[in-house]
Write a protein that holds these residues in place. Structure first.
Motif, PDB file in Angstrom:
ATOM      1  N   GLN A 165      35.392 -50.004 102.763  1.00 45.33           N
ATOM      2  CA  GLN A 165      34.273 -49.612 101.910  1.00 45.33           C
ATOM      3  C   GLN A 165      33.149 -48.948 102.712  1.00 45.33           C
ATOM      4  N   LEU A 166      32.898 -49.485 103.910  1.00 51.30           N
ATOM      5  CA  LEU A 166      31.813 -48.945 104.740  1.00 51.30           C
ATOM      6  C   LEU A 166      32.287 -47.812 105.646  1.00 51.30           C
ATOM      7  N   GLY A 167      33.554 -47.451 105.527  1.00 52.37           N
ATOM      8  CA  GLY A 167      34.065 -46.336 106.326  1.00 52.37           C
ATOM      9  C   GLY A 167      34.201 -46.666 107.806  1.00 52.37           C
ATOM     10  N   TYR A 168      34.464 -47.954 108.093  1.00 44.33           N
ATOM     11  CA  TYR A 168      34.627 -48.348 109.490  1.00 44.33           C
ATOM     12  C   TYR A 168      35.900 -47.746 110.081  1.00 44.33           C
ATOM     13  N   ARG A 169      35.787 -47.191 111.292  1.00 40.18           N
ATOM     14  CA  ARG A 169      36.952 -46.605 111.916  1.00 40.18           C
ATOM     15  C   ARG A 169      36.976 -47.059 113.371  1.00 40.18           C
ATOM     16  N   ARG A 170      38.046 -47.689 113.753  1.00 42.36           N
ATOM     17  CA  ARG A 170      38.160 -48.148 115.144  1.00 42.36           C
ATOM     18  C   ARG A 170      38.197 -46.986 116.084  1.00 42.36           C
ATOM     19  N   ASN A 171      37.525 -47.113 117.183  1.00 45.17           N
ATOM     20  CA  ASN A 171      37.508 -46.040 118.165  1.00 45.17           C
ATOM     21  C   ASN A 171      38.055 -46.593 119.482  1.00 45.17           C
ATOM     22  N   ASN A 172      39.372 -46.680 119.528  1.00 47.92           N
ATOM     23  CA  ASN A 172      39.988 -47.333 120.684  1.00 47.92           C
ATOM     24  C   ASN A 172      39.724 -46.601 121.986  1.00 47.92           C
ATOM     25  N   MET A 173      39.637 -45.263 121.902  1.00 52.44           N
ATOM     26  CA  MET A 173      39.422 -44.506 123.128  1.00 52.44           C
ATOM     27  C   MET A 173      38.055 -44.851 123.715  1.00 52.44           C
ATOM     28  N   ALA A 174      37.074 -44.870 122.819  1.00 53.30           N
ATOM     29  CA  ALA A 174      35.720 -45.144 123.296  1.00 53.30           C
ATOM     30  C   ALA A 174      35.567 -46.582 123.775  1.00 53.30           C
ATOM     31  N   SER A 175      36.205 -47.514 123.064  1.00 56.34           N
ATOM     32  CA  SER A 175      35.984 -48.909 123.450  1.00 56.34           C
ATOM     33  C   SER A 175      36.805 -49.290 124.684  1.00 56.34           C
ATOM     34  N   GLY A 176      37.850 -48.506 124.954  1.00 57.55           N
ATOM     35  CA  GLY A 176      38.578 -48.629 126.227  1.00 57.55           C
ATOM     36  C   GLY A 176      39.026 -50.038 126.542  1.00 57.55           C
ATOM     37  N   LEU A 177      38.775 -50.449 127.786  1.00 60.01           N
ATOM     38  CA  LEU A 177      39.216 -51.756 128.266  1.00 60.01           C
ATOM     39  C   LEU A 177      38.751 -52.895 127.382  1.00 60.01           C
ATOM     40  N   ARG A 178      37.554 -52.728 126.814  1.00 59.84           N
ATOM     41  CA  ARG A 178      37.003 -53.852 126.096  1.00 59.84           C
ATOM     42  C   ARG A 178      37.105 -53.704 124.576  1.00 59.84           C
ATOM     43  N   SER A 179      38.272 -53.235 124.112  1.00 61.99           N
ATOM     44  CA  SER A 179      38.436 -53.093 122.673  1.00 61.99           C
ATOM     45  C   SER A 179      38.419 -54.460 121.986  1.00 61.99           C
ATOM     46  N   ASN A 180      38.822 -55.490 122.714  1.00 59.55           N
ATOM     47  CA  ASN A 180      38.806 -56.829 122.135  1.00 59.55           C
ATOM     48  C   ASN A 180      37.519 -57.550 122.482  1.00 59.55           C
ATOM     49  N   LYS A 181      36.432 -57.025 122.027  1.00 55.83           N
ATOM     50  CA  LYS A 181      35.162 -57.653 122.340  1.00 55.83           C
ATOM     51  C   LYS A 181      35.113 -59.046 121.729  1.00 55.83           C
ATOM     52  N   THR A 182      34.539 -59.981 122.478  1.00 60.90           N
ATOM     53  CA  THR A 182      34.425 -61.340 121.956  1.00 60.90           C
ATOM     54  C   THR A 182      33.016 -61.606 121.422  1.00 60.90           C
ATOM     55  N   TYR A 183      32.097 -60.692 121.659  1.00 63.09           N
ATOM     56  CA  TYR A 183      30.686 -60.895 121.282  1.00 63.09           C
ATOM     57  C   TYR A 183      30.151 -62.206 121.851  1.00 63.09           C
ATOM     58  N   THR A 184      30.678 -62.544 123.015  1.00 58.77           N
ATOM     59  CA  THR A 184      30.239 -63.756 123.695  1.00 58.77           C
ATOM     60  C   THR A 184      29.834 -63.397 125.123  1.00 58.77           C
ATOM     61  N   VAL A 185      28.672 -63.882 125.545  1.00 58.93           N
ATOM     62  CA  VAL A 185      28.208 -63.676 126.911  1.00 58.93           C
ATOM     63  C   VAL A 185      28.193 -65.038 127.594  1.00 58.93           C
ATOM     64  N   GLY A 186      28.679 -65.090 128.837  1.00 58.88           N
ATOM     65  CA  GLY A 186      28.663 -66.341 129.588  1.00 58.88           C
ATOM     66  C   GLY A 186      27.481 -66.395 130.536  1.00 58.88           C
ATOM     67  N   LEU A 187      26.998 -67.591 130.795  1.00 56.12           N
ATOM     68  CA  LEU A 187      25.869 -67.748 131.725  1.00 56.12           C
ATOM     69  C   LEU A 187      26.109 -68.972 132.598  1.00 56.12           C
ATOM     70  N   ILE A 188      25.910 -68.822 133.902  1.00 54.68           N
ATOM     71  CA  ILE A 188      26.034 -69.962 134.818  1.00 54.68           C
ATOM     72  C   ILE A 188      24.677 -70.192 135.470  1.00 54.68           C
ATOM     73  N   VAL A 189      24.206 -71.410 135.387  1.00 56.88           N
ATOM     74  CA  VAL A 189      22.867 -71.746 135.860  1.00 56.88           C
ATOM     75  C   VAL A 189      22.972 -72.992 136.729  1.00 56.88           C
ATOM     76  N   PRO A 190      22.120 -73.148 137.752  1.00 58.93           N
ATOM     77  CA  PRO A 190      22.247 -74.349 138.587  1.00 58.93           C
ATOM     78  C   PRO A 190      21.984 -75.627 137.793  1.00 58.93           C
ATOM     79  N   ARG A 191      20.834 -75.713 137.140  1.00 57.26           N
ATOM     80  CA  ARG A 191      20.492 -76.929 136.387  1.00 57.26           C
ATOM     81  C   ARG A 191      19.705 -76.544 135.146  1.00 57.26           C
TER      82      ARG A 191
END
Lengths: 343, 343
Positions: free
Chosen positions: A50-76
């Motif tokens: 309906q919204l005309g979404y079109r996957r752009n595999n070339m542009a997304s390249g290596l990260r086509s499977n985005k998880t929309y998750t960012v990891g963070l490591i902190v001492p404490r």
């Protein structure tokens, strides 16, 4: 090309908004992830059409499977500075549809390595890290960088260039300003309670301390510089050594506020009047420094500015996933001396 | 059968120890995970053979692909109580080879749901959660429970039985003891600054407050009970309302320490002598309560005991993965009143 990517990015968020689902769920549905309900998958595909979404595999390249998750490591996570940075990052990322996973290294190099591995296996879209005080080999981060996953180091950063983005405080200037302030308020015999020299933080704050002393032609007493873990017990032990000698200090600069609080409490216990007999400057503007009596002069590091800057550069990079990860000059967050009753 | 499982469990840890690798890596290597280097896989298989490791697929059942990762969702990592619980859990789990992934809901129900989904997709071996103050529908946790993944709620727990393990503080008794203490030190006009009634915590602390008042036949003034988010601003606003009337309180019980600190500061600003004119009791034994002047009487919740208990029941369950997840009675962690200068 840039426009095309922008359209794709917005459209995933648009589908999410239209269906009141998270972008992560939309992404998983589009990738036919087994954990997404069939009903949801069908809703997402309909809305995408309906919204005309079109996957752009070339542009997304290596990260086509985005998880929309960012990891963070902190001492404490219990450190006020880090809790504030993390909360700012999380709120900032959430506006762009990203969630944050937080891991705590407890200042253990082994744990930092394991957690990096876990976040890599969880396929986070980016990694943010403040290293342990003892990390001197940073090769566990290579796997992410080689895989095209951007890595951002803040506050406690590698001592050499890994090709990652660096966001750090102006620790040299912080050490310099704290020490200059002690000198300007009359101190001539100044001790420095610092952290391990394996960390960039204490190398730089110590250099600032020494620079200020030299500039005012005040001799540096090597026995009065302590490089150790910045615990309250270690600070008390340092105070005991400092005040058992014939010549005692009239000013102390500590590289964190827990040590400043321990030093103040020790000074009060042995009958010293702070700031008359002894002046104390801490580091970080921990909330405790403003409510203790006397309140403690400290160096504000602006954790929210760290968080905002990290979100800015991270989102900029994730929106343009085909950009080479470019080496940028380290980003320096300014500091400010907060003058209180202890000086 | 129990012995057989025990042998398998120990042996994965033995391989990890022998090769100085994490159990998570061993598990991934044995499952031929694409992110593990071929060299590592070969080392693990050799060591597994040498130590007589034998996979027991029947016993490991649904969770044959253990990730040795436990997920945790917490409202705010900056809260002293939660930071302490988390650190105890992490250190405890690490002894058994488990890593901890921490997520922060920021007291947002939407975020809590998204994070539960992310941790489910990350295939954590167990989930630990302290809910937001506003979570009344807990169905987002069902997916994990149905999948056989154990869920542990602590401190902020569901209001009805989900079949998960509950570890909570003795909030009723905490509210009762704090209020009784105010009455015993001479207060007769007592206000209560509490949190939202959607949370079990404030339901129970408020019930304790009312019970103590009734037992001492002191009338409860409904206008003097505040149910709102426990921020410093809200506490100041409550204080303003309380002290603009003709009749003012001589005792205040606040359901967290940030509110107690804000109340104390407000009282000092309007010229009150604490504890002579007004007595204050907080909740949680936040480190700030012992260094502020006057120091604040508060209720110690023993976060390390929460953490240890959670690790104990969690490890017990993960070691016996074929056990049905059994409904156990809620585990109650005792509290203790810490008397200080504010009363």
């Amino acid at each position: 090309m840039a426009n095309e990517k922008k359209v794709q990015q917005n459209t995933i968020l648009d589908i999410a908004e239209a269906l009141k689902l998270s972008p992560a769920t939309i992404s998983r549905a589009l990738n036919n992830h087994p954990h997404v309900k069939e009903k949801t998958k069908s809703d997402v595909l309909k809305m995408a059409a309906q919204l005309g979404y079109r996957r752009n595999n070339m542009a997304s390249g290596l990260r086509s499977n985005k998880t929309y998750t960012v990891g963070l490591i902190v001492p404490r996570i219990s450190m006020f500075f880090h809790a504030e940075v993390i909360t700012t990052i999380q709120n900032g990322l959430h506006k762009y549809g990203y969630n944050l996973i937080i891991c705590q290294s407890n200042d253990s190099v082994t744990m930092e390595k394991e957690l990096t591995e876990i976040l890599f296996s969880s396929r986070v879209d980016a990694l943010i890290a403040a290293c342990t005080l003892f990390t001197t080999d940073f090769s566990h981060f290579d796997k992410l960088l080689e895989n095209g996953t951007p890595v951002y180091f803040y506050d406690r950063v590698p001592l050499h260039d890994l090709g990652a983005t660096i966001i750090k405080g102006d620790d040299f200037r912080g050490g310099y300003m704290a020490t200059s302030h002690l000198i300007e308020t009359g101190c001539r015999k100044i001790a420095h309670i610092s952290g391990p020299l394996t960390s960039n933080l204490y190398q730089n704050r110590s250099s600032g301390f020494i620079k200020a002393m030299e500039q005012h032609q005040i001799p540096v007493n090597e026995d009065w510089i302590f490089h150790q873990e910045l615990t309250q017990n270690n600070a008390r032990e340092a105070m005991r050594k400092l005040f058992e000698g014939d010549i005692v200090p009239d000013g102390i600069f500590t590289d964190n506020d827990s040590s400043a609080i321990a030093a103040l409490e020790y000074a009060k216990e042995i009958g010293l009047n702070v700031p008359v007999d002894l002046k104390i400057v801490g580091y970080s503007n921990d909330p405790r420094t403003s409510i203790i009596n006397p309140s403690i002069t400290t160096v504000e590091q602006f954790p929210a500015d760290f968080g905002k800057k990290i979100v800015e550069v991270l989102i900029d990079s994730l929106k343009n996933p085909n950009h080479e990860i470019t080496k940028t000059a380290p980003i320096i967050i300014p500091i400010q001396l907060i003058r209180r009753m202890s000086t």
